[in-house]
Motif scaffolding. Structure first.
Motif, short mmCIF file in Angstrom:
data_model
loop_
_atom_site.label_atom_id
_atom_site.label_comp_id
_atom_site.label_asym_id
_atom_site.label_seq_id
_atom_site.Cartn_x
_atom_site.Cartn_y
_atom_site.Cartn_z
N MET A 1 0.84 -1.18 0.00
CA MET A 1 0.00 0.00 0.00
C MET A 1 0.89 1.24 0.00
O MET A 1 1.77 1.40 0.83
N VAL A 2 0.64 2.15 -0.90
CA VAL A 2 1.43 3.36 -1.03
C VAL A 2 0.59 4.54 -0.55
O VAL A 2 -0.59 4.62 -0.81
N SER A 3 1.24 5.46 0.18
CA SER A 3 0.54 6.64 0.65
C SER A 3 1.42 7.87 0.50
O SER A 3 2.61 7.76 0.31
N THR A 4 0.80 9.04 0.61
CA THR A 4 1.53 10.30 0.51
C THR A 4 2.11 10.65 1.86
O THR A 4 1.46 10.52 2.89
N THR A 5 3.35 11.13 1.88
CA THR A 5 4.01 11.55 3.10
C THR A 5 3.52 12.94 3.49
O THR A 5 3.42 13.81 2.63
N PRO A 6 3.25 13.19 4.77
CA PRO A 6 2.64 14.46 5.17
C PRO A 6 3.58 15.67 5.21
O PRO A 6 3.10 16.78 5.23
N ILE A 7 4.90 15.50 5.23
CA ILE A 7 5.77 16.68 5.32
C ILE A 7 5.75 17.45 4.01
O ILE A 7 5.59 16.88 2.95
N ARG A 8 5.92 18.78 4.09
CA ARG A 8 5.83 19.64 2.89
C ARG A 8 7.18 20.11 2.39
O ARG A 8 7.32 20.49 1.24
N THR A 9 8.18 20.16 3.29
CA THR A 9 9.52 20.56 2.88
C THR A 9 10.53 19.53 3.34
O THR A 9 10.31 18.83 4.33
N VAL A 10 11.63 19.47 2.64
CA VAL A 10 12.68 18.50 2.96
C VAL A 10 13.37 18.95 4.25
O VAL A 10 13.83 20.09 4.34
N PRO A 11 13.46 18.07 5.24
CA PRO A 11 14.21 18.42 6.45
C PRO A 11 15.70 18.43 6.12
O PRO A 11 16.16 17.67 5.26
N HIS A 12 16.44 19.32 6.73
CA HIS A 12 17.88 19.32 6.50
C HIS A 12 18.46 18.07 7.14
O HIS A 12 18.10 17.71 8.26
N ALA B 1 10.57 5.20 1.31
CA ALA B 1 9.86 6.37 0.81
C ALA B 1 10.69 7.04 -0.28
O ALA B 1 11.91 6.87 -0.33
N ILE B 2 10.00 7.79 -1.13
CA ILE B 2 10.66 8.61 -2.15
C ILE B 2 10.11 10.02 -2.03
O ILE B 2 8.88 10.20 -1.94
N LEU B 3 11.01 11.01 -2.01
CA LEU B 3 10.62 12.42 -2.04
C LEU B 3 11.24 13.05 -3.27
O LEU B 3 12.41 12.83 -3.56
N ILE B 4 10.46 13.85 -3.97
CA ILE B 4 10.97 14.63 -5.11
C ILE B 4 10.71 16.09 -4.74
O ILE B 4 9.57 16.48 -4.49
N ALA B 5 11.78 16.88 -4.69
CA ALA B 5 11.66 18.27 -4.24
C ALA B 5 12.43 19.21 -5.16
O ALA B 5 13.38 18.80 -5.83
N HIS C 1 6.37 15.83 -4.78
CA HIS C 1 5.72 14.52 -4.73
C HIS C 1 6.45 13.65 -3.72
O HIS C 1 7.67 13.71 -3.62
N SER C 2 5.70 12.85 -2.99
CA SER C 2 6.30 11.90 -2.06
C SER C 2 5.41 10.68 -1.93
O SER C 2 4.18 10.79 -2.06
N GLU C 3 6.04 9.56 -1.73
CA GLU C 3 5.29 8.32 -1.53
C GLU C 3 6.03 7.45 -0.53
O GLU C 3 7.26 7.41 -0.52
N THR C 4 5.25 6.77 0.30
CA THR C 4 5.79 5.75 1.18
C THR C 4 5.20 4.42 0.73
O THR C 4 4.20 4.39 0.01
N ALA C 5 5.83 3.36 1.16
CA ALA C 5 5.35 2.03 0.78
C ALA C 5 5.65 1.04 1.89
O ALA C 5 6.46 1.31 2.79
#
Length: 124
Positions: free
Chosen positions: A1-12, A77-81, A89-93
């Motif tokens: 099951m894939v879902s969207t990650t809730p964070i909006r910006t990349v943490p340092h 997870a994958i984050l594209i920023a 876009h972000s997805e977890t699995a």
């Protein structure tokens, strides 16, 4: 099951990436390049994933594959920023095999490269 990650910006973050190089997001990527961050569980073949996703990286995009923890980012997870750290876009699995394939990630990278931040700001 894939879902969207809730964070909006990349943490340092500072992590050891596939291949053994240390990546310091604030020093090496932020305000310089777009980012594809692939967070994986420990024991995953990071080098194999980095090779599979290598085509999504270019002069303006940094690919980071790591099993090191990144605050707020589950694994897998994958984050594209964009270069400013705004996640497009972000997805977890549940498993690494359920993450989006390199072709889909490449499409998101192209979207980030060609989007108009001023236009998006007007739409908010």
């Amino acid at each position: 099951m894939v879902s969207t990650t809730p964070i909006r910006t990349v943490p340092h973050f500072s992590v050891r990436a596939a291949g053994g190089a240390t990546v310091d997001y604030a020093r090496d990527v932020w305000q310089r390049k777009n980012l594809v961050l692939i967070a994986v569980p420990e024991g995953t073949d990071e080098r194999g994933l980095a090779d599979a996703y290598a085509p999504v990286a270019a002069d303006d995009t940094r690919l980071v594959v790591t099993s090191a923890p990144v605050d707020g980012v589950p694994a897998p997870a994958i984050l594209i920023a964009d270069q400013w750290g705004e996640i497009a876009h972000s997805e977890t699995a549940s498993t690494v095999g359920e993450l989006p394939d390199p072709g889909e990630v490449g499409s998101w990278v192209e979207h980030v490269r060609h989007r108009c931040p001023e236009c998006e700001g007007e739409a908010r």
